[in-house]
Motif scaffolding. Structure first.
Motif, short mmCIF file in Angstrom:
data_model
loop_
_atom_site.label_atom_id
_atom_site.label_comp_id
_atom_site.label_asym_id
_atom_site.label_seq_id
_atom_site.Cartn_x
_atom_site.Cartn_y
_atom_site.Cartn_z
N LEU A 163 -1.21 6.64 -8.26
CA LEU A 163 -1.01 4.92 -7.52
C LEU A 163 -0.68 5.89 -5.64
CD1 LEU A 163 -0.17 2.31 -6.49
CD2 LEU A 163 1.84 2.25 -7.39
N ASP A 164 0.15 6.77 -6.48
CA ASP A 164 0.53 7.50 -4.25
C ASP A 164 -0.51 7.74 -3.77
OD1 ASP A 164 2.91 6.75 -4.82
OD2 ASP A 164 3.78 8.34 -5.05
N ASP A 165 -1.81 8.63 -5.02
CA ASP A 165 -3.28 9.27 -3.97
C ASP A 165 -3.26 8.38 -3.44
OD1 ASP A 165 -2.15 11.63 -4.28
OD2 ASP A 165 -3.20 11.57 -6.43
N ALA A 166 -4.18 7.32 -4.39
CA ALA A 166 -4.91 6.45 -4.38
C ALA A 166 -4.89 5.53 -2.68
CB ALA A 166 -4.93 5.09 -5.31
N LEU A 167 -3.52 5.16 -2.57
CA LEU A 167 -2.89 4.67 -1.76
C LEU A 167 -3.06 5.95 -0.41
CD1 LEU A 167 0.48 2.56 -2.72
CD2 LEU A 167 -1.32 1.77 -2.14
N LYS A 168 -3.37 6.87 -0.63
CA LYS A 168 -3.43 7.84 1.19
C LYS A 168 -5.22 7.76 0.28
CE LYS A 168 0.69 10.63 0.03
NZ LYS A 168 1.35 11.92 -0.40
N THR A 169 -5.68 7.73 -0.52
CA THR A 169 -7.72 7.28 -0.37
C THR A 169 -8.33 6.57 -0.10
OG1 THR A 169 -7.56 8.02 -2.48
CG2 THR A 169 -7.24 9.65 -0.67
N VAL A 170 -8.33 5.60 -1.35
CA VAL A 170 -9.22 4.66 -1.65
C VAL A 170 -8.58 3.00 -0.76
CG1 VAL A 170 -10.88 3.73 -3.08
CG2 VAL A 170 -10.67 5.76 -3.94
N LEU A 171 -7.56 3.42 -1.52
CA LEU A 171 -6.18 2.21 -0.99
C LEU A 171 -5.86 1.97 0.11
CD1 LEU A 171 -5.19 0.89 -4.34
CD2 LEU A 171 -7.69 0.53 -3.32
N VAL A 172 -6.17 2.70 1.23
CA VAL A 172 -5.65 3.35 2.18
C VAL A 172 -5.24 2.65 3.31
CG1 VAL A 172 -7.51 4.06 3.42
CG2 VAL A 172 -5.05 4.73 4.46
N THR A 173 -6.19 1.52 2.96
CA THR A 173 -6.29 -0.02 4.30
C THR A 173 -5.09 -0.14 3.59
OG1 THR A 173 -7.61 -1.35 2.65
CG2 THR A 173 -9.15 -0.12 4.06
N TYR A 174 -5.02 -0.63 2.25
CA TYR A 174 -3.81 -1.73 1.30
C TYR A 174 -2.00 -0.47 2.38
CZ TYR A 174 -7.48 -4.40 -0.53
OH TYR A 174 -8.48 -5.01 -0.40
N GLN A 175 -2.25 -0.15 2.68
CA GLN A 175 -1.01 1.09 2.27
C GLN A 175 0.13 0.38 2.73
OE1 GLN A 175 0.05 4.49 4.56
NE2 GLN A 175 -0.60 6.01 2.36
N GLY A 176 -0.24 0.02 4.36
CA GLY A 176 0.71 -0.89 5.27
C GLY A 176 0.79 -2.38 4.10
N TYR A 177 0.38 -2.84 3.93
CA TYR A 177 0.64 -3.45 3.23
C TYR A 177 1.70 -3.62 1.96
CZ TYR A 177 0.52 -7.20 -0.67
OH TYR A 177 0.39 -8.06 -2.10
N PHE A 178 1.02 -2.43 1.14
CA PHE A 178 1.88 -2.24 -0.03
C PHE A 178 3.59 -1.54 0.75
CE2 PHE A 178 2.95 1.08 -3.30
CZ PHE A 178 3.27 0.68 -4.45
N ARG A 179 3.39 -1.01 1.33
CA ARG A 179 5.11 -0.53 1.82
C ARG A 179 5.84 -1.82 2.57
NH1 ARG A 179 3.52 1.81 5.60
NH2 ARG A 179 3.75 0.29 7.37
N GLU A 180 5.22 -2.58 2.80
CA GLU A 180 6.21 -3.96 2.59
C GLU A 180 6.14 -4.87 1.88
OE1 GLU A 180 5.55 -5.35 7.06
OE2 GLU A 180 3.17 -4.56 7.14
N ARG A 181 5.28 -4.81 0.84
CA ARG A 181 5.28 -5.91 -0.34
C ARG A 181 6.59 -4.58 -1.10
NH1 ARG A 181 5.79 -9.09 -2.12
NH2 ARG A 181 4.38 -9.82 -3.47
N PHE A 182 6.29 -4.15 -1.70
CA PHE A 182 6.67 -3.38 -2.74
C PHE A 182 7.35 -2.40 -2.45
CE2 PHE A 182 2.27 -5.00 -3.73
CZ PHE A 182 2.98 -6.21 -4.75
N VAL A 183 7.79 -1.49 -1.04
CA VAL A 183 8.60 -0.34 -1.05
C VAL A 183 9.98 -1.12 -0.53
CG1 VAL A 183 9.09 1.54 -0.53
CG2 VAL A 183 6.72 1.09 -0.63
N ASP A 184 9.82 -1.64 1.00
CA ASP A 184 10.35 -2.39 1.44
C ASP A 184 11.16 -3.87 0.73
OD1 ASP A 184 10.27 -0.25 3.49
OD2 ASP A 184 9.16 -1.61 4.58
N GLY A 185 10.54 -4.50 -0.44
CA GLY A 185 10.50 -4.82 -1.17
C GLY A 185 10.34 -6.93 -0.29
N LEU A 186 9.07 -6.87 0.59
CA LEU A 186 9.20 -8.51 1.22
C LEU A 186 8.93 -9.11 0.30
CD1 LEU A 186 7.57 -7.35 4.66
CD2 LEU A 186 10.47 -7.93 4.17
N SER A 187 9.39 -9.66 0.35
CA SER A 187 9.20 -11.44 -0.78
C SER A 187 7.23 -12.24 -0.13
CB SER A 187 9.59 -13.14 -0.80
OG SER A 187 9.94 -12.88 0.35
N ILE A 188 6.67 -12.30 0.04
CA ILE A 188 5.24 -13.36 -0.37
C ILE A 188 5.74 -14.47 0.69
CG2 ILE A 188 3.47 -14.56 -0.15
CD1 ILE A 188 2.96 -13.54 -2.86
#
Length: 235
Positions: A163-188
């Motif tokens: 998952l970490d590798d994918a977010l740095k490469t193929v899914l890099v466009t979702y990196q900011g969204y993922f960080r806010e939603r699933f790392v920082d824990g923001l609800s929708i």
């Protein structure tokens, strides 16, 4: 066992099915208590069910072995998004007691690579990312397997790295969204407010992300000639 205390949270049925207990209700005429629960993963349009507390707390025999009908999953945490949904439906979210659990207790009740579809697999990895990352770090720090088997630790490690590798490469466009939603824990809801978007567009973005990650997980399995699902998805 009918006097056993039932609290809001996740429970696993003897056959492996996971449910979420919302609350208890008391019959005004008989005084009998009932357990209000819903299925997990949570449905888009939730349905709620009731079971008598006596039945919910019962023990049954499975293959000549006595088992609790429902066993509480002590440290499977409910997401902020799920709490919001419950509140929208008129239910109170779980009340958390502040206490310091034992290390082994803090990271139990989690199974790995047990999803039925790759979409569910992607969702599971994302929603448990912080939990899994902290568990991995704890095992490394303690130099032992904390509430996890060696085989599950291997699964945990390879999924985190993938998952970490994918977010740095193929899914890099979702990196900011993922960080806010699933790392920082923001609800929708909070993500919508922070970015001044509408709920529908964020729901769509989440579905696109889960679908993209699911495709990568499937491609990985096909390339390695294995299947990390509980069982192959039915076509």
């Amino acid at each position: 066992m009918a006097e056993r205390k039932i609290r809001a949270g996740y429970y696993q049925r003897y056959d492996g099915k996971v449910v979420y207990v919302v609350s208890l209700a008391t019959d005004a005429d008989t005084g009998e208590e009932s357990v209000i629960w819903t299925t997990y993963p949570f449905a888009t349009v939730p349905r709620y069910y009731t079971s008598s507390k006596k039945s919910f707390c019962a023990f049954i025999e499975v293959n000549s072995e006595r088992k609790a009908k429902y066993k509480r999953l002590l440290n499977m945490k409910i997401s902020g998004e799920a709490i919001e949904r419950l509140e929208e439906e008129g239910f109170r979210g779980p009340v958390r007691k502040r206490q310091r659990p034992q290390l082994d207790e803090a990271y139990d009740s989690r199974e790995y690579q047990q999803s039925l579809t790759y979409y569910a697999y992607a969702k599971d990895l994302s929603e448990h990312y912080n939990f899994d990352r902290n568990k991995y770090r704890l095992c490394v720090k303690e130099k032992r397997f904390v509430a996890i088997t060696k085989s599950d630790f291997v699964k945990l490690k390879e999924d985190l790295q993938f998952l970490d590798d994918a977010l740095k490469t193929v899914l890099v466009t979702y990196q900011g969204y993922f960080r806010e939603r699933f790392v920082d824990g923001l609800s929708i809801r909070k993500y919508v407010e922070a970015h001044q978007l509408n709920r529908g567009s964020v729901d769509y973005q989440q579905k696109k992300f889960f679908s993209a990650l699911a495709s990568l997980l499937k491609e990985r399995d096909e390339a390695e000639g294995t299947c990390r699902l509980l069982k192959p998805a039915q076509k």
